[in-house]
Design an enzyme around this catalytic site. Structure first.
Site, PDB file in Angstrom:
ATOM      1  N   LYS A 111      47.595  79.897  24.103  1.00  0.00           N
ATOM      2  CA  LYS A 111      49.001  79.652  23.749  1.00  0.00           C
ATOM      3  C   LYS A 111      49.927  80.598  24.521  1.00  0.00           C
ATOM      4  CE  LYS A 111      47.792  77.910  19.199  1.00  0.00           C
ATOM      5  NZ  LYS A 111      47.325  78.313  17.883  1.00  0.00           N
ATOM      6  N   ASP A 116      42.038  81.019  21.619  1.00  0.00           N
ATOM      7  CA  ASP A 116      43.067  80.033  21.241  1.00  0.00           C
ATOM      8  C   ASP A 116      44.461  80.665  21.366  1.00  0.00           C
ATOM      9  OD1 ASP A 116      43.860  77.412  19.821  1.00  0.00           O
ATOM     10  OD2 ASP A 116      44.764  78.967  18.568  1.00  0.00           O
TER      11      ASP A 116
HETATM   12  N1  LIG Z   1      44.145  71.299  13.851  1.00  0.00           N
HETATM   13  C1  LIG Z   1      45.259  71.944  14.107  1.00  0.00           C
HETATM   14  O1  LIG Z   1      45.873  72.571  13.240  1.00  0.00           O
HETATM   15  C2  LIG Z   1      45.833  71.922  15.478  1.00  0.00           C
HETATM   16  C3  LIG Z   1      45.150  71.337  16.512  1.00  0.00           C
HETATM   17  N2  LIG Z   1      45.681  71.347  17.780  1.00  0.00           N
HETATM   18  C4  LIG Z   1      44.930  70.717  18.847  1.00  0.00           C
HETATM   19  O2  LIG Z   1      44.729  69.345  18.516  1.00  0.00           O
HETATM   20  C5  LIG Z   1      43.524  68.881  19.121  1.00  0.00           C
HETATM   21  C6  LIG Z   1      42.667  68.207  18.058  1.00  0.00           C
HETATM   22  O3  LIG Z   1      42.373  69.123  17.042  1.00  0.00           O
HETATM   23  P1  LIG Z   1      41.710  68.621  15.684  1.00  0.00           P
HETATM   24  O4  LIG Z   1      42.291  67.305  15.303  1.00  0.00           O
HETATM   25  O5  LIG Z   1      41.800  69.751  14.738  1.00  0.00           O
HETATM   26  O6  LIG Z   1      40.203  68.432  16.153  1.00  0.00           O
HETATM   27  P2  LIG Z   1      39.060  67.463  15.558  1.00  0.00           P
HETATM   28  O7  LIG Z   1      37.774  68.084  15.914  1.00  0.00           O
HETATM   29  O8  LIG Z   1      39.362  67.173  14.134  1.00  0.00           O
HETATM   30  O9  LIG Z   1      39.256  66.132  16.390  1.00  0.00           O
HETATM   31  C7  LIG Z   1      38.958  66.044  17.727  1.00  0.00           C
HETATM   32  C8  LIG Z   1      38.715  64.581  18.023  1.00  0.00           C
HETATM   33  O10 LIG Z   1      38.579  64.439  19.432  1.00  0.00           O
HETATM   34  C9  LIG Z   1      37.576  63.449  19.671  1.00  0.00           C
HETATM   35  N3  LIG Z   1      37.057  63.644  21.022  1.00  0.00           N
HETATM   36  C10 LIG Z   1      36.432  64.729  21.534  1.00  0.00           C
HETATM   37  N4  LIG Z   1      36.166  64.539  22.846  1.00  0.00           N
HETATM   38  C11 LIG Z   1      36.653  63.311  23.174  1.00  0.00           C
HETATM   39  C12 LIG Z   1      36.722  62.549  24.369  1.00  0.00           C
HETATM   40  N5  LIG Z   1      36.231  63.013  25.521  1.00  0.00           N
HETATM   41  N6  LIG Z   1      37.290  61.315  24.329  1.00  0.00           N
HETATM   42  C13 LIG Z   1      37.786  60.848  23.175  1.00  0.00           C
HETATM   43  N7  LIG Z   1      37.768  61.513  22.016  1.00  0.00           N
HETATM   44  C14 LIG Z   1      37.212  62.736  22.007  1.00  0.00           C
HETATM   45  C15 LIG Z   1      36.554  63.695  18.585  1.00  0.00           C
HETATM   46  O11 LIG Z   1      35.827  62.506  18.380  1.00  0.00           O
HETATM   47  P3  LIG Z   1      34.425  62.489  17.585  1.00  0.00           P
HETATM   48  O12 LIG Z   1      34.770  62.832  16.184  1.00  0.00           O
HETATM   49  O13 LIG Z   1      33.952  61.100  17.763  1.00  0.00           O
HETATM   50  O14 LIG Z   1      33.565  63.530  18.262  1.00  0.00           O
HETATM   51  C16 LIG Z   1      37.469  64.007  17.385  1.00  0.00           C
HETATM   52  O15 LIG Z   1      37.834  62.827  16.723  1.00  0.00           O
HETATM   53  C17 LIG Z   1      42.860  70.117  19.741  1.00  0.00           C
HETATM   54  O16 LIG Z   1      43.188  70.162  21.111  1.00  0.00           O
HETATM   55  C18 LIG Z   1      43.534  71.289  19.031  1.00  0.00           C
HETATM   56  O17 LIG Z   1      43.597  72.458  19.797  1.00  0.00           O
HETATM   57  C19 LIG Z   1      46.899  71.893  18.067  1.00  0.00           C
HETATM   58  C20 LIG Z   1      47.638  72.451  17.074  1.00  0.00           C
HETATM   59  C21 LIG Z   1      47.152  72.563  15.713  1.00  0.00           C
HETATM   60  N1  LIG Z   2      43.231  76.496  15.755  1.00  0.00           N
HETATM   61  C1  LIG Z   2      44.634  76.552  15.996  1.00  0.00           C
HETATM   62  C2  LIG Z   2      45.236  75.223  15.768  1.00  0.00           C
HETATM   63  C3  LIG Z   2      46.578  75.109  16.314  1.00  0.00           C
HETATM   64  O1  LIG Z   2      46.838  75.339  17.495  1.00  0.00           O
HETATM   65  C4  LIG Z   2      45.285  77.551  15.058  1.00  0.00           C
HETATM   66  O2  LIG Z   2      44.617  77.951  14.119  1.00  0.00           O
HETATM   67  O3  LIG Z   2      46.438  77.921  15.285  1.00  0.00           O
END
Ligand SMILES: NC(=O)C1=CN([C@@H]2O[C@H](COP(=O)(O)OP(=O)(O)OC[C@H]3O[C@@H](n4cnc5c(N)ncnc54)[C@H](OP(=O)(O)O)[C@@H]3O)[C@@H](O)[C@H]2O)C=CC1
Ligand SMILES: N[C@@H](CC=O)C(=O)O
Ligand code: NA
Length: 349
Positions: A211, A207
């Protein structure tokens, strides 16, 4: 994100010169909801509608066609970490549909994907913003872009780029206190929503490597992929073959002594451990891994899921431009995504 989207929609609709936002599609990994005749879906009911949806799951080509036929200007917000979906960005952007996303995969995978994304955006007259791919809502991508676009020369970028790793080491090895068990802190980071959907993607260093790949590419380095430079993994060797994230989480407590050993080695030198990364533009080198710091170092003093990103540039000289604050969590990540959506809306108006 849906909450922030709904607030934005209401604010834009009530301005003297209103802009009408309509949510025309919502999709999870197995269900989706499409807005009949593009009238707009109620964002406050989307999660329930997705849970109850019985309609067949459409292939992405059909989704793209649906978006292309929409009457207004269209923005695809990808809140997944799905590389297959990210590989569709060039097709989406070339059709004039803009993309806003926190998904690091598209921008840190093979450099050919990076090139084709920006070529497609130029060809399609569309926009692509991904602030939350680094430091969640912290203004990292925008700051770096602005430094470069105003003619500064970036020399070095270094710091803590992972909310999960920051939280883990701030709580496993806090300055002047005992700290918890490593595996228990990993579980807490997952429960707090800091980790990637699969926490192994954080612990293997990838990860952070993703970045740094993104920042290095913006700074002009041709980094081929996030595995093209040294990256230290914290996955115990015996758990490298786990078939799922759940199995990994279950077995991790059996390996706490491995991290305890690294901790006691650092304690003997009166240091603390922190997981850091750096990009040296001149020598074209990028690296990611654990380092030992004095307790008085600003990196040792971070709290919670805070990231710290130091930009050393010609203009700023010996005192870097520093961006610091929470680098993970749902609300701050959504802020970066919503902020990007606002930027696209301004450009499309
Ligand atoms: N959490 C954080 O602090 C941060 C996260 N990010 C990025 O944000 C993104 C989401 O993270 P996060 O919210 O934590 O992850 P989650 O696992 O909470 O959510 C991911 C979501 O994506 C959905 N999903 C997966 N594959 C598909 C697809 N092909 N089509 C449609 N929906 C899909 C899943 O649906 P279902 O539940 O139905 O499987 C789920 O709702 C990631 O790329 C992560 O790297 C970036 C910065 C910080
Ligand atoms: N898993 C990542 C989420 C944000 O990019 C982190 O812990 O920084
Ligand atoms: Na950011």
């Amino acid at each position: 994100f849906l909450e922030q989207y709904e607030q934005l929609r209401q604010r834009l609709a009530s301005q003297p010169n209103p802009t009408n936002l309509a949510l025309i599609l919502a999709r999870r990994s197995k269900t989706q909801v499409l807005s009949e005749r593009y009238g707009g879906l109620d964002a406050t009911k989307i999660m329930q509608m997705l849970d109850e949806s019985k309609k067949p799951y459409l292939p992405f080509d059909a989704i793209l066609e649906f978006l292309q036929n929409a009457p207004g200007k269209v923005v695809l917000v990808d809140n997944t970490s799905d590389l297959d979906l990210a590989k569709n960005y060039p097709a989406v952007l070339s059709k004039g549909i803009s993309v806003v996303t926190p998904n690091k995969k598209a921008f840190s995978d093979d450099i050919k994907l990076w090139d084709s994304i920006f070529e497609a955006a130029a060809k399609g007259g569309s926009h692509v913003f991904h602030e939350s791919t680094v430091g969640a809502g912290l203004p990292v991508i925008s700051t770096l872009t602005e430094l470069i676009e105003t003619g500064d020369e970036v020399v070095r970028i270094e710091g803590v780029f992972s909310g999960t790793m920051s939280f883990l080491f701030n709580s496993f090895m806090p300055v002047g206190a005992e700290g918890g068990k490593f595996s228990a802190e990993v579980k807490k980071a997952k429960d707090l929503g800091y980790t990637e959907p699969d926490p192994r993607d954080d612990l293997n260093g990838l990860d952070v490597a993703r970045k740094l790949t993104i920042l290095a590419r913006i700074a002009g380095l041709k980094v081929e992929s996030p595995t093209a430079f040294p990256v230290q993994s914290l996955i115990p060797q015996a758990l490298e073959s786990c078939s799922s994230g759940d199995e990994f989480m279950q077995k991790l407590p059996e390996h706490d002594d491995e991290m305890e050993k690294l901790k006691s080695d650092a304690i003997k030198k009166r240091k603390v451990l922190r997981f850091v990364g750096s990009i040296d533009v001149k020598s074209n080198s990028v690296k990611v891994g654990l380092e030992q710091f004095d307790a008085s170092h600003p990196i040792a003093a971070l709290k919670g899921s805070d990231n710290i990103i130091n930009f050393y540039t010609k203009r700023y000289g010996a005192n870097p431009l520093i961006v610091q604050g929470a680098g993970a969590g749902g609300e701050v990540t959504a802020m970066g995504v919503t902020g990007d959506l606002i930027k696209v809306i301004r450009l499309l108006r």
